[in-house]
Design a protein around this motif. Sequence first.
Motif, PDB file in Angstrom:
ATOM      1  N   LEU A   1       4.272   0.596  -9.924  1.00 59.20           N
ATOM      2  CA  LEU A   1       5.090   1.559  -9.178  1.00 59.20           C
ATOM      3  C   LEU A   1       6.390   0.954  -8.656  1.00 59.20           C
ATOM      4  O   LEU A   1       7.203   1.653  -8.064  1.00 59.20           O
TER       5      LEU A   1
ATOM      6  N   ARG B   1       4.929   4.946  -0.963  1.00 60.55           N
ATOM      7  CA  ARG B   1       5.244   3.741  -0.218  1.00 60.55           C
ATOM      8  C   ARG B   1       6.174   4.021   0.954  1.00 60.55           C
ATOM      9  O   ARG B   1       6.184   3.293   1.935  1.00 60.55           O
TER      10      ARG B   1
ATOM     11  N   GLY C   1       0.780  -1.231   0.000  1.00 59.42           N
ATOM     12  CA  GLY C   1       0.000   0.000   0.000  1.00 59.42           C
ATOM     13  C   GLY C   1       0.810   1.278   0.000  1.00 59.42           C
ATOM     14  O   GLY C   1       1.820   1.391   0.695  1.00 59.42           O
ATOM     15  N   GLU C   2       0.335   2.252  -0.785  1.00 54.43           N
ATOM     16  CA  GLU C   2       0.920   3.581  -0.803  1.00 54.43           C
ATOM     17  C   GLU C   2       0.070   4.491   0.099  1.00 54.43           C
ATOM     18  O   GLU C   2      -1.128   4.280   0.239  1.00 54.43           O
TER      19      GLU C   2
ATOM     20  N   SER D   1      -3.077  -1.512  -4.481  1.00 54.35           N
ATOM     21  CA  SER D   1      -1.792  -0.802  -4.373  1.00 54.35           C
ATOM     22  C   SER D   1      -0.858  -1.232  -5.488  1.00 54.35           C
ATOM     23  O   SER D   1      -1.101  -2.223  -6.181  1.00 54.35           O
TER      24      SER D   1
ATOM     25  N   ASP E   1       5.028   7.296  -6.488  1.00 51.04           N
ATOM     26  CA  ASP E   1       3.792   7.956  -6.099  1.00 51.04           C
ATOM     27  C   ASP E   1       4.207   9.068  -5.152  1.00 51.04           C
ATOM     28  O   ASP E   1       4.535   8.831  -3.996  1.00 51.04           O
TER      29      ASP E   1
ATOM     30  N   GLU F   1       2.494   3.429   6.207  1.00 54.54           N
ATOM     31  CA  GLU F   1       2.617   1.982   6.035  1.00 54.54           C
ATOM     32  C   GLU F   1       2.717   1.254   7.375  1.00 54.54           C
ATOM     33  O   GLU F   1       2.333   0.089   7.491  1.00 54.54           O
TER      34      GLU F   1
END
Lengths: 335, 335, 335, 335
Positions: free
Chosen positions: D88, A136, A14-15, D80, A130, A141
């Motif tokens: 990404l 990230r 996940g970002e 993500s 991103d 996170e």
Amino acid sequence: MNTLGKNLVFTSFGESHGKAIGGVLDGVHAGLSIDMDMIREALDKRAGRSCKTMNATPLVRAEGMSPRAVRETDEVEWLSGVKDGLSLGTPIAFIIRNKDARPQDYEWLKENYRIGHADFTYQEKYGIRDHRGGGRASARETAARVVAGSIAHQLLLEKGIHIHAQLVQVGEETDSTKFNEYIADIQRHGDSIGGIVECRITGMPVGVGEPIFDKLQSHLAFAMMSINACKGFEYGSGFQHVGLKGSEMYLSDNSAWQTGGIAGGISDGKEIVFRCVFKPTATNRKTVAALDANAPVGRHDACIAVRAVAVVEAMAGLVIADLMQENDSQKEANG
Amino acid sequence: MNTLGKNLVFTSFGESHGKAIGGVLDGVHAGLSIDMDMIREALDKRAGRSCKTMNATPLVRAEGMSPRAVRETDEVEWLSGVKDGLSLGTPIAFIIRNKDARPQDYEWLKENYRIGHADFTYQEKYGIRDHRGGGRASARETAARVVAGSIAHQLLLEKGIHIHAQLVQVGEETDSTKFNEYIADIQRHGDSIGGIVECRITGMPVGVGEPIFDKLQSHLAFAMMSINACKGFEYGSGFQHVGLKGSEMYLSDNSAWQTGGIAGGISDGKEIVFRCVFKPTATNRKTVAALDANAPVGRHDACIAVRAVAVVEAMAGLVIADLMQENDSQKEANG
Amino acid sequence: MNTLGKNLVFTSFGESHGKAIGGVLDGVHAGLSIDMDMIREALDKRAGRSCKTMNATPLVRAEGMSPRAVRETDEVEWLSGVKDGLSLGTPIAFIIRNKDARPQDYEWLKENYRIGHADFTYQEKYGIRDHRGGGRASARETAARVVAGSIAHQLLLEKGIHIHAQLVQVGEETDSTKFNEYIADIQRHGDSIGGIVECRITGMPVGVGEPIFDKLQSHLAFAMMSINACKGFEYGSGFQHVGLKGSEMYLSDNSAWQTGGIAGGISDGKEIVFRCVFKPTATNRKTVAALDANAPVGRHDACIAVRAVAVVEAMAGLVIADLMQENDSQKEANG
Amino acid sequence: MNTLGKNLVFTSFGESHGKAIGGVLDGVHAGLSIDMDMIREALDKRAGRSCKTMNATPLVRAEGMSPRAVRETDEVEWLSGVKDGLSLGTPIAFIIRNKDARPQDYEWLKENYRIGHADFTYQEKYGIRDHRGGGRASARETAARVVAGSIAHQLLLEKGIHIHAQLVQVGEETDSTKFNEYIADIQRHGDSIGGIVECRITGMPVGVGEPIFDKLQSHLAFAMMSINACKGFEYGSGFQHVGLKGSEMYLSDNSAWQTGGIAGGISDGKEIVFRCVFKPTATNRKTVAALDANAPVGRHDACIAVRAVAVVEAMAGLVIADLMQENDSQKEANG
């Protein structure tokens, strides 16, 4: 890679400003009754919302925290591995959706690198990033780590092992009753400050950790150094050892000296004690104003170490629970 | 487990007073011309025989080293993976036979645990141990690390990367020209003292290290904490960060402040700097005399940090070469 | 990489005509009384010297085996991990020195690739190779597997698990009493022939193997396909399933149909049965004579599957013992 | 564990009738333009909706597929790792929500084990299970593999590597134009039948795969045997080798004989060919009627091998892309 552990395996994804952050925790035995309140409390502690974070003083929460931290509720959506509150023995997957995405705040970052952040190295390594809020690399996170770490902690509680971390130093201040005032002052001046988090683990059996490369302290150091802004790790008397003589350590009644609960990479049954240092956040009102008046200040913590407490506990939980399973396997083999 | 690394994989084996210690290094590309002199020099440095160890001052070698270290020549026997001085791309296996086994010196240990050693935890964990000189827990195992680490270093030299570690503090002393005298004095008093080793890595490209769990600093910390007697790790300004304000770090010309060459877990192309602290050895004339007059003093180092310098370099070499291969793979994938 | 396993980790090294082949077996619990005769017997079986190999018929040994196999005694030198016949819980390292190196036999290979061998792919991959007898690709490497596998088997015997493999088909022949004559005939004609080895594992508890990717059959297949000349793997009724209807399998009394002792990747407590096919060796008198009269015939087996029996048992031992430790850890966690 | 791969790492999660199934794919380089249509098509192929599955004959879809397969659209939600259609470089997480959960169909399973399913072994191993539709053991989990495998395939297409699998045998039938009729007939009789899937990989460079334990065929076998209902794996001429003589293979013009594109565990640059056998599904109208008239028939495939084609392609993609990165790293090291 975004996976940690051998027997208890945690994968993070996940970002910070994408759809969601989340994780997959594999290796939790079936039948664990998962305490959702404990997870909630750990997330609150990380977000700076918990009364337990800083000795029940609410000031720091109001003054020293990122507004986003206070606002977001970090609601966990469970995707798999849990049924009727019990673990199934299958991978536990969960997500926390990102609600507070204000991409316009981050337009500036498309063309600029922030000082003291990973913008440059990410761009160089991946050629794409991103840019929104660190993507990230954002500390957001760590919320996924806290969820997984809390489940790990629950596995340890079944065996009588407790993990407790706390802030023991902020700037030059070591009196915990003065931390709130100290940090509030830093915050008022638009600045930031470093801190030290100490973690203690009680109830450890003898024999956890492997000699040579999988030493208990190696795994703890690996995990702690993976936390954003952590710049150093020590256990027992750590860096104080440089000034100690062997005779002082072992022959005198030097109460300040600690082994840290580990010998030869293996737990000795005593309390485990280690400390991590966290640098001051680079982005604050002062630095932003000085370097680029047009840049948005964004949201920042006056002392990131405050919220790191929950992450230290989470990572310690993941490491110890992982090594405990290794040890259990050996005990079984030994009969 | 006794294996380290993902792409460059090192497996260590051997008890200090068994037949041999040794290792297997897997992942070295074919065609590397192995510099045996460089390996010899690294082993000499670890054994306290090298003129380079402590600024060419021979005193420490005579006064502060274990006699065994000076006497043994640590001859490496190559079993596989090398032909006509070139690596074959297959696992490089090597052994160093143990010559100086005097088991009678260790009879006392059959029934006793030494303070500050891993005797107790090993016995508890395994129910059996090779009591002679610490067995597997002995620092003698690090000779195998030094051989493998030297080969790793040679892989890095091909890419222009240099690793150099040195002693920067002994006790309270930070003036390196006074270390020999300081340690000799400790030795004369039958005592031991802690020390700090600093390591600098130059020539690093940008982009080595992975975000989240496989951060460059995590792997370095893991490897350093696996060295016997190491109690703490920090990079850049490390624990000094606690006293720093964000504004001081980024806005003032604070020359004492260092990033350490890593941002977000990824090398930023600048010099990498980290430090490790080593505790004083527990076994010395004073502690042994006080605790059990019948116990043999055995062989001890007045300041184990002196010999740790070579091991720090070896472990840094293994870690960086391993992560470099990860990075190479990504660069190729990125095209 | 040359390492196999997660909890019981085996690292193999050595070229067929270098100084030695050997291995490191990590993860064996302390206190195992190692049965050297059992290891000796497994090595003899692999070398074609054992009476147990082929139903006690000595003919095949004389007719169908490589002279080197019969001559070499494969003496194991133990380097670490074993003291007074007991395992120490530390890595067990051992070597078998290569005695029968006749490099002149292999000069021809410096400039030529043998058909059906890995000479070409090794040269392309590494740009360098030890051409003597296949170097690292030689089946001689499997002797190290047999030593480690035998120790794994001893770990399993402690838990009541037995592994037994045997030749069940040679060419079109499935009557085991005729195998010797069949192979001797192939040998007389300077030819070679394929074979199928079947392995049965008894005494398995329910629950060994992991769902999804670490299925028991996945690990067995991985290990078997890593054996030189193995071209296929099946368990239970394997490829016969293609011709079966669901109703035939479950409703009729079809005694030829077997589940293979695994369901959903997990042992079901019944006997585990699997089979591997081995191709005929490419190098024999006929092929060599036809393709290059100047090439040395070297040494060849008329039916390599005969000697593969011991390697199949060894690899099965390593796989099952590794997964057993995984299972033990889970049981402890659940318990 | 639910994680596969070393450089390209896939983690799978989700129960068939829980909230969602999904996966995390780590190690995809940044900047890959992800072809969502290709993923859609692979999912359709797995679900039996694709015209490409069985030579464009719609009959089988109507007759031989589970109604759920036809009805569900398997919509992928990207969490993500992807932004504006580009990867990404961070973990790609995705989920497919379970829409068609009819728990009442599975009440019967709470107290009963189905024949030929993993109900018993899961219950024994975990002491708890999600009984609905097989829970974690359900083939529904393979949809997540197909998503990840399609991305892996896209990584390979960048390098000119193509993967194509197809059904080559159903029951005794090997004429592909008759498969639809054959399966429809089986379906009409309420029965099920086995099948063989063949996979061909073209465009492979020389040098992919590692000698000894990480052989290309070992990794392919591991991955294929992890697919539900797969009972055997072979490459090249596979089990046919048992009947071949060395002289026939290498000296005659035996066009039926195939090496399979791998020598010594390493790709030789030719087409890779392997086959997997899939057993008939155990649950069909006949078996259910015979064993327990009260049990629900549920949904079943007359020939599960039809839909396995897409999963074979997916797993092959994951394996080859993973090993390609290993090889790239070596080439860079050698270069």
